[in-house]
Write an enzyme that holds these catalytic residues in place. Structure first.
Site, PDB file in Angstrom:
ATOM      1  N   ARG A   1     -16.490   6.543   2.913  1.00 51.28           N
ATOM      2  CA  ARG A   1     -16.340   6.935   1.508  1.00 51.28           C
ATOM      3  C   ARG A   1     -17.691   7.202   0.859  1.00 51.28           C
ATOM      4  NH1 ARG A   1     -12.867   2.147  -0.883  1.00 51.28           N
ATOM      5  NH2 ARG A   1     -14.173   1.036   0.614  1.00 51.28           N
TER       6      ARG A   1
ATOM      7  N   ASP B   1       0.854  -1.186   0.000  1.00 48.51           N
ATOM      8  CA  ASP B   1       0.000   0.000   0.000  1.00 48.51           C
ATOM      9  C   ASP B   1       0.888   1.233   0.000  1.00 48.51           C
ATOM     10  OD1 ASP B   1      -3.230   0.390   0.837  1.00 48.51           O
ATOM     11  OD2 ASP B   1      -1.951   2.148   1.120  1.00 48.51           O
TER      12      ASP B   1
ATOM     13  N   CYS C   1     -19.178   1.643  -4.089  1.00 48.15           N
ATOM     14  CA  CYS C   1     -19.626   0.730  -5.153  1.00 48.15           C
ATOM     15  C   CYS C   1     -20.935   1.154  -5.786  1.00 48.15           C
ATOM     16  CB  CYS C   1     -19.755  -0.693  -4.601  1.00 48.15           C
ATOM     17  SG  CYS C   1     -18.178  -1.499  -4.275  1.00 48.15           S
TER      18      CYS C   1
ATOM     19  N   ARG D   1      -0.985   3.057   6.923  1.00 47.25           N
ATOM     20  CA  ARG D   1      -1.760   1.823   6.778  1.00 47.25           C
ATOM     21  C   ARG D   1      -0.851   0.604   6.945  1.00 47.25           C
ATOM     22  NH1 ARG D   1      -6.236  -1.106   7.598  1.00 47.25           N
ATOM     23  NH2 ARG D   1      -6.893  -2.357   5.800  1.00 47.25           N
TER      24      ARG D   1
END
Length: 433
Positions: A341, A38, A270, A43
């Site tokens: 998100r 990443d 999504c 992270r």
């Protein structure tokens, strides 16, 4: 005939360690030598310490996977399979933002050796892998994709296997969801299908081409988006008719083939994003996707609709919305998940603030720093008896446990309680979607 399993020396790099990449890397790590990569050092650092802030992987499972983590490209140069799980968002004009995908392709291309395999899982429009990603891989590596390579030419393999992760869902994990696979050549497709078959208990479905696999993924969420848009449209209609939508859906649901969709806010990475990838490609080839875009308009307007309903209920109770304190419960895009998100709860907040109301937001799972950074919102710990209206926006289990009485305790006597998710009994709220 069942293809042979991948060779024992297969070494996998999973590029992008978010909600999709990390659970996949864990599954691969149980069988293959796997490195999680990443670009965010923070992270990587938390994963090395055994912590997953997305809450998708438990510490014990993370430790047992035996993964290595890195934010340095050189650490994955020895890999021979690269699986790309970077985000594919949309920009402010609702056009596909392929920036992360292009950067990942360029970086992987700089590492590719002959015979290596690159598999994309990020959601894209049909044709993107072969039209955008493969040329970048070829330019950066000096190699040719096997589908176009002449006999004896140095080449790499490519494939597409769409992600099907459902954040926050403990029942449907990576290995329990059937995996669609595809490859640039029949040989590449065999290899990729066998690779996933080794970790997916639910089995695989081998698509005839990369474009078919890409299209299958993007219509999964487009179909869901349209179904929710229909129910949202009906909810607004039934509200005007004085009919409770939840009761209508429960009655209609007694027929075996009625689909159990519910009204609500449609956000996340999504369902509210993927249709724009399909409409982008449709318009490129001269097709205007009226139905898909109509569904998007409906769903994008639901936050404002909820806010207006809350204001209407406040006015009916003679509560002046100007300078009123309104508490919004839940900020993440779905229940029992910290993912912020593209959450559409912010549309409710912005619209209510447009009436000069003082809006405060609480979420027991969301990261306060991320909420401040992404949306300029400071999460609060609500006090009892302080609010003129309460909006239950996300159906977290914590709110279910609190119940109507516990939630109403945050409000002043006579405060409005609006339930977006129909989490509470109808007679316990002033209004619900």
């Amino acid at each position: 005939m069942t293809p042979p399993p991948p060779p024992a020396h297969t070494r996998i790099a999973v590029i992008g360690l978010g909600y999709v990449g990390l659970p996949l890397a864990v599954e691969f790590g149980k069988r293959y030598d796997t490195v999680g990569f990443d670009i965010a050092p923070a992270r990587v650092a938390e994963l090395r310490q055994g912590r997953d802030s997305t809450r998708e992987v438990e510490p014990a499972e993370l430790a047992a996977a035996g993964l290595a983590f890195s934010d340095q490209l050189e650490d994955i140069r020895a890999c021979n399979v690269y699986v790309v799980t970077v985000p594919t968002p949309i920009d402010d004009a609702r056009r596909p933002d392929l920036g992360p995908l292009i950067r990942a392709s360029r970086e992987i291309g700089s590492l590719l050796a002959p015979g290596d395999t690159v598999i994309y899982e990020s959601t894209v429009y049909p044709g993107c892998t072969e039209e955008v990603c493969v040329p970048i891989l070829e330019a950066a590596s000096g190699l040719v994709c096997d589908a176009r390579a002449a006999d004896g030419a140095a080449s790499f393999r490519c494939g597409y296997s769409p992600e099907r992760v459902n954040p926050g869902d403990r029942q449907h994990r990576v290995a329990d969801i059937r995996k669609v696979t595809s490859g640039s050549t029949p040989e590449a497709a065999d290899f990729i299908d066998a690779l996933y078959a080794g970790i997916i208990r639910a089995g695989t479905h081998r698509a005839s081409s990369i474009r078919v696999a890409e299209a299958a993924k993007v219509i999964e969420n487009t179909q869901r988006d349209l179904n929710i848009a229909l129910i949202n449209d009906l909810a607004m209609l039934f509200n005007k008719l004085g009919i409770d939508t939840q009761e209508v859906l429960e009655a209609a649901g007694t027929k075996w083939n009625f689909l159990p969709f519910r009204p609500g806010l449609v956000g996340g990475h999504c369902i509210s994003v993927d249709p724009y990838y399909l409409t982008h490609k449709a318009q490129q080839v001269g097709h205007h996707p009226d139905v898909i875009l109509a569904g998007r308009r409906t769903n994008d307007g639901m936050g404002a609709y909820v806010a207006h309903e809350v204001i209407r209920l406040m006015l009916r109770k003679r509560i002046n919305p100007v300078e009123a304190r309104i508490l919004v419960l839940g900020l993440s895009f779905k229940e029992n998940c910290p993912d912020l998100r593209n959450t559409r709860v912010v549309d409710i907040v912005e619209c209510l603030r447009g009436y000069n109301a003082r809006v405060e937001v609480h979420d027991p799972l969301a990261d306060a720093a991320e909420a401040r950074r992404e949306y300029g919102l400071d999460l609060v710990a609500p006090a009892a008896g302080e609010y003129d209206a309460i909006v239950l926006a996300v159906a977290h289990d914590a709110y279910r446990t609190l119940g109507a009485a516990g939630i109403r305790a945050y409000g002043k006597p006579g405060a409005v309680l609006y339930d977006v998710k129909s989490l509470l009994p109808r007679d316990a709220v002033d209004g619900r979607l």
